[in-house]
Design an enzyme around this catalytic site. Structure first.
Site, PDB file in Angstrom:
ATOM      1  N   ASP A  31      15.199 -32.240 -34.925  1.00  0.00           N
ATOM      2  CA  ASP A  31      14.001 -32.155 -35.768  1.00  0.00           C
ATOM      3  C   ASP A  31      14.369 -32.537 -37.205  1.00  0.00           C
ATOM      4  OD1 ASP A  31      11.070 -30.417 -35.453  1.00  0.00           O
ATOM      5  OD2 ASP A  31      11.795 -30.955 -37.458  1.00  0.00           O
ATOM      6  N   ASN A  88       4.052 -25.875 -29.151  1.00  0.00           N
ATOM      7  CA  ASN A  88       2.810 -25.750 -29.910  1.00  0.00           C
ATOM      8  C   ASN A  88       1.765 -26.665 -29.283  1.00  0.00           C
ATOM      9  OD1 ASN A  88       4.042 -23.982 -31.776  1.00  0.00           O
ATOM     10  ND2 ASN A  88       4.796 -25.699 -32.996  1.00  0.00           N
ATOM     11  N   GLY A  94      -0.743 -24.729 -33.604  1.00  0.00           N
ATOM     12  CA  GLY A  94       0.156 -25.235 -34.638  1.00  0.00           C
ATOM     13  C   GLY A  94       0.742 -26.600 -34.351  1.00  0.00           C
ATOM     14  N   GLN A  95       0.150 -27.335 -33.406  1.00  0.00           N
ATOM     15  CA  GLN A  95       0.668 -28.670 -33.080  1.00  0.00           C
ATOM     16  C   GLN A  95       0.283 -29.654 -34.173  1.00  0.00           C
ATOM     17  OE1 GLN A  95      -0.585 -30.155 -29.242  1.00  0.00           O
ATOM     18  NE2 GLN A  95       0.769 -31.930 -29.347  1.00  0.00           N
ATOM     19  N   HIS A 101       6.002 -32.174 -27.007  1.00  0.00           N
ATOM     20  CA  HIS A 101       7.422 -31.937 -27.270  1.00  0.00           C
ATOM     21  C   HIS A 101       7.710 -30.456 -27.146  1.00  0.00           C
ATOM     22  CE1 HIS A 101       5.081 -31.927 -30.998  1.00  0.00           C
ATOM     23  NE2 HIS A 101       5.895 -30.976 -31.427  1.00  0.00           N
ATOM     24  N   HIS A 103      10.066 -27.571 -28.571  1.00  0.00           N
ATOM     25  CA  HIS A 103      11.034 -27.188 -29.608  1.00  0.00           C
ATOM     26  C   HIS A 103      12.100 -26.304 -28.958  1.00  0.00           C
ATOM     27  CE1 HIS A 103       8.507 -28.094 -33.299  1.00  0.00           C
ATOM     28  NE2 HIS A 103       7.535 -27.984 -32.402  1.00  0.00           N
TER      29      HIS A 103
HETATM   30  P1  AMP Z   1       4.614 -29.544 -33.961  1.00  0.00           P
HETATM   31  O1  AMP Z   1       4.110 -28.989 -35.276  1.00  0.00           O
HETATM   32  O2  AMP Z   1       4.866 -28.480 -32.924  1.00  0.00           O
HETATM   33  O3  AMP Z   1       3.708 -30.648 -33.468  1.00  0.00           O
HETATM   34  O4  AMP Z   1       6.035 -30.136 -34.258  1.00  0.00           O
HETATM   35  C1  AMP Z   1       6.248 -31.398 -34.809  1.00  0.00           C
HETATM   36  C2  AMP Z   1       7.679 -31.419 -35.269  1.00  0.00           C
HETATM   37  O5  AMP Z   1       8.060 -32.765 -35.399  1.00  0.00           O
HETATM   38  C3  AMP Z   1       7.943 -30.728 -36.593  1.00  0.00           C
HETATM   39  O6  AMP Z   1       8.909 -29.693 -36.419  1.00  0.00           O
HETATM   40  C4  AMP Z   1       8.462 -31.857 -37.487  1.00  0.00           C
HETATM   41  O7  AMP Z   1       9.476 -31.430 -38.372  1.00  0.00           O
HETATM   42  C5  AMP Z   1       8.975 -32.841 -36.462  1.00  0.00           C
HETATM   43  N1  AMP Z   1       9.004 -34.226 -36.875  1.00  0.00           N
HETATM   44  C6  AMP Z   1       8.010 -34.925 -37.463  1.00  0.00           C
HETATM   45  N2  AMP Z   1       8.407 -36.191 -37.699  1.00  0.00           N
HETATM   46  C7  AMP Z   1       9.668 -36.291 -37.220  1.00  0.00           C
HETATM   47  C8  AMP Z   1      10.629 -37.350 -37.167  1.00  0.00           C
HETATM   48  N3  AMP Z   1      10.355 -38.576 -37.653  1.00  0.00           N
HETATM   49  N4  AMP Z   1      11.833 -37.094 -36.620  1.00  0.00           N
HETATM   50  C9  AMP Z   1      12.122 -35.872 -36.145  1.00  0.00           C
HETATM   51  N5  AMP Z   1      11.252 -34.835 -36.158  1.00  0.00           N
HETATM   52  C10 AMP Z   1      10.048 -35.042 -36.698  1.00  0.00           C
END
Ligand code: AMP
Ligand code: ZN
Length: 115
Positions: A31, A88, A94-95, A101, A103
């Site tokens: 991340d 999420n 919180g997505q 994906h 986490h």
């Molecule tokens: P969510 O809020 O559950 O949709 O998680 C999205 C996640 O993607 C967050 O933890 C961000 O920090 C991560 N994220 C967004 N852009 C990138 C990226 N380019 N490379 C790696 N992680 C990312």
């Protein structure tokens, strides 16, 4: 491949990322804004907006594979200390990135209930 989707573009190699696992179906990356010492995102290469979308697929193989790889990575990176997996889903979940994906978080004690 959805060209407007950041994770599709990462999976296609168009946007750089720290890849920690990759096969034909699944990619796992660090991340970019880690919330714990271990923070990996495990996702299907194919675009699914969220886990509900994937749940509607007749074949449950991808669902199983996603959690199998997430579990292995979590265990490898935290050993017996334990870790947390979070998916999420939707605005109240919180997505923020609409490409499914998982986490994988670890390396520090996790609080409950989550925020
Ligand atoms: P969510 O809020 O559950 O949709 O998680 C999205 C996640 O993607 C967050 O933890 C961000 O920090 C991560 N994220 C967004 N852009 C990138 C990226 N380019 N490379 C790696 N992680 C990312
Ligand atoms: Zn996508």
């Amino acid at each position: 491949m959805h060209s407007g989707c950041i994770f599709c573009r990462i999976a296609a190699g168009e946007i750089p990322s720290k890849v920690v696992f990759r096969d034909e179906d699944v990619i796992a990356i660090e991340d970019v804004n880690p919330q714990a010492p271990v923070h990996v995102l495990v996702m299907p290469v194919a675009h699914h907006p969220d886990i509900v979308d994937l749940s509607h697929c007749a074949d449950a193989t991808m669902m199983a594979k996603l959690f199998t790889i997430a579990s292995r990575l979590g265990h490898q990176r935290t050993s017996s200390a334990g870790f947390r997996m979070v998916v999420n889903t939707g605005p109240q979940g919180g997505q923020t990135v609409d490409h499914l994906h998982v986490h994988v978080l670890g390396g520090r004690p996790m609080k409950w209930p989550p925020g």
